[in-house]
Scaffold this motif. Sequence first.
Motif, PDB file in Angstrom:
ATOM      1  N   ASN A   1      24.283  25.420 -11.702  1.00  0.00           N
ATOM      2  CA  ASN A   1      23.556  24.730 -12.758  1.00  0.00           C
ATOM      3  C   ASN A   1      23.051  23.382 -12.251  1.00  0.00           C
ATOM      4  N   ILE A   2      21.922  22.933 -12.777  1.00  0.00           N
ATOM      5  CA  ILE A   2      21.301  21.705 -12.283  1.00  0.00           C
ATOM      6  C   ILE A   2      22.201  20.474 -12.403  1.00  0.00           C
ATOM      7  N   MET A   3      23.108  20.459 -13.364  1.00  0.00           N
ATOM      8  CA  MET A   3      23.987  19.284 -13.470  1.00  0.00           C
ATOM      9  C   MET A   3      24.845  19.113 -12.223  1.00  0.00           C
ATOM     10  N   TRP A   4      25.162  20.211 -11.535  1.00  0.00           N
ATOM     11  CA  TRP A   4      25.998  20.117 -10.344  1.00  0.00           C
ATOM     12  C   TRP A   4      25.192  19.685  -9.125  1.00  0.00           C
ATOM     13  N   TYR A   5      23.905  20.028  -9.079  1.00  0.00           N
ATOM     14  CA  TYR A   5      23.048  19.505  -8.015  1.00  0.00           C
ATOM     15  C   TYR A   5      23.053  17.983  -8.095  1.00  0.00           C
ATOM     16  N   VAL A   6      22.837  17.479  -9.317  1.00  0.00           N
ATOM     17  CA  VAL A   6      22.796  16.031  -9.518  1.00  0.00           C
ATOM     18  C   VAL A   6      24.132  15.404  -9.113  1.00  0.00           C
ATOM     19  N   GLY A   7      25.235  16.035  -9.471  1.00  0.00           N
ATOM     20  CA  GLY A   7      26.554  15.515  -9.117  1.00  0.00           C
ATOM     21  C   GLY A   7      26.781  15.466  -7.615  1.00  0.00           C
ATOM     22  N   LYS A   8      26.375  16.510  -6.913  1.00  0.00           N
ATOM     23  CA  LYS A   8      26.546  16.538  -5.456  1.00  0.00           C
ATOM     24  C   LYS A   8      25.624  15.510  -4.788  1.00  0.00           C
ATOM     25  N   PHE A   9      24.400  15.351  -5.307  1.00  0.00           N
ATOM     26  CA  PHE A   9      23.518  14.309  -4.784  1.00  0.00           C
ATOM     27  C   PHE A   9      24.130  12.930  -5.025  1.00  0.00           C
ATOM     28  N   ASP A  10      24.756  12.736  -6.172  1.00  0.00           N
ATOM     29  CA  ASP A  10      25.397  11.451  -6.465  1.00  0.00           C
ATOM     30  C   ASP A  10      26.519  11.152  -5.470  1.00  0.00           C
ATOM     31  N   GLU A  11      27.304  12.163  -5.120  1.00  0.00           N
ATOM     32  CA  GLU A  11      28.361  11.940  -4.128  1.00  0.00           C
ATOM     33  C   GLU A  11      27.765  11.552  -2.777  1.00  0.00           C
ATOM     34  N   ALA A  12      26.632  12.155  -2.429  1.00  0.00           N
ATOM     35  CA  ALA A  12      25.952  11.798  -1.185  1.00  0.00           C
ATOM     36  C   ALA A  12      25.464  10.346  -1.242  1.00  0.00           C
ATOM     37  N   ASN A  13      25.022   9.901  -2.425  1.00  0.00           N
ATOM     38  CA  ASN A  13      24.579   8.505  -2.566  1.00  0.00           C
ATOM     39  C   ASN A  13      25.631   7.544  -2.046  1.00  0.00           C
ATOM     40  N   TRP A  14      26.869   7.751  -2.488  1.00  0.00           N
ATOM     41  CA  TRP A  14      27.932   6.780  -2.178  1.00  0.00           C
ATOM     42  C   TRP A  14      28.285   6.777  -0.698  1.00  0.00           C
ATOM     43  N   ASN A  15      28.156   7.924  -0.047  1.00  0.00           N
ATOM     44  CA  ASN A  15      28.380   7.956   1.395  1.00  0.00           C
ATOM     45  C   ASN A  15      27.252   7.242   2.140  1.00  0.00           C
ATOM     46  N   LEU A  16      26.018   7.434   1.690  1.00  0.00           N
ATOM     47  CA  LEU A  16      24.886   6.731   2.291  1.00  0.00           C
ATOM     48  C   LEU A  16      25.030   5.223   2.059  1.00  0.00           C
ATOM     49  N   PHE A  17      25.336   4.828   0.825  1.00  0.00           N
ATOM     50  CA  PHE A  17      25.486   3.407   0.523  1.00  0.00           C
ATOM     51  C   PHE A  17      26.546   2.757   1.417  1.00  0.00           C
ATOM     52  N   ALA A  18      27.661   3.432   1.612  1.00  0.00           N
ATOM     53  CA  ALA A  18      28.737   2.866   2.444  1.00  0.00           C
ATOM     54  C   ALA A  18      28.253   2.616   3.867  1.00  0.00           C
ATOM     55  N   ARG A  19      27.401   3.480   4.392  1.00  0.00           N
ATOM     56  CA  ARG A  19      26.860   3.283   5.742  1.00  0.00           C
ATOM     57  C   ARG A  19      25.981   2.045   5.841  1.00  0.00           C
ATOM     58  N   LEU A  20      25.464   1.611   4.699  1.00  0.00           N
ATOM     59  CA  LEU A  20      24.601   0.427   4.671  1.00  0.00           C
ATOM     60  C   LEU A  20      25.391  -0.853   4.401  1.00  0.00           C
ATOM     61  N   GLY A  21      26.681  -0.715   4.150  1.00  0.00           N
ATOM     62  CA  GLY A  21      27.512  -1.869   3.816  1.00  0.00           C
ATOM     63  C   GLY A  21      27.785  -2.008   2.334  1.00  0.00           C
ATOM     64  N   LEU A  22      27.230  -1.114   1.536  1.00  0.00           N
ATOM     65  CA  LEU A  22      27.458  -1.115   0.089  1.00  0.00           C
ATOM     66  C   LEU A  22      28.720  -0.306  -0.217  1.00  0.00           C
ATOM     67  N   THR A  23      29.820  -0.764   0.351  1.00  0.00           N
ATOM     68  CA  THR A  23      31.097  -0.063   0.226  1.00  0.00           C
ATOM     69  C   THR A  23      31.724  -0.344  -1.139  1.00  0.00           C
ATOM     70  N   PRO A  24      32.696   0.464  -1.541  1.00  0.00           N
ATOM     71  CA  PRO A  24      33.371   0.186  -2.808  1.00  0.00           C
ATOM     72  C   PRO A  24      33.989  -1.216  -2.857  1.00  0.00           C
TER      73      PRO A  24
END
Length: 142
Positions: A23-46
Amino acid sequence: MREEATYRGTVYPWQCDHVGHMNIMWYVGKFDEANWNLFARLGLTPSYLRTSGRGMAAVQQNISYTRELLAGDIVEIRSVLLEVRDKLIRFRHDMTNVETSETAATCEITAVHMDRAARKSAPFEAFISETALRQLAEPVMA
């Protein structure tokens, strides 16, 4: 910056809809998880986001669905940074079926760096901007 893996996971049966594909809601969820990994590589860590009072907010998201994913499929998302500005980044995620190597979906997102207390956009710290500029898909010429 070449595309780098930012998410890897499985499609579970409970993530599938009445037609049998994810379902499309899970595509969005998996993309969101990828966001946080990309952000961390840029220094936008938790820890940076917690201690600085900063956050990230998506202001535009465009998803293209090209192949269905079924229960049991293994997916990988690879991400690439497309644009960096004072307060904004734009990036793309490509979700593939690991077994077939077919692209299942792509997602392009524009996100803004924000001051959480003021609830408005804020410039990136210099170290984040510098890191991001080095990782652009097509580096900016000086």
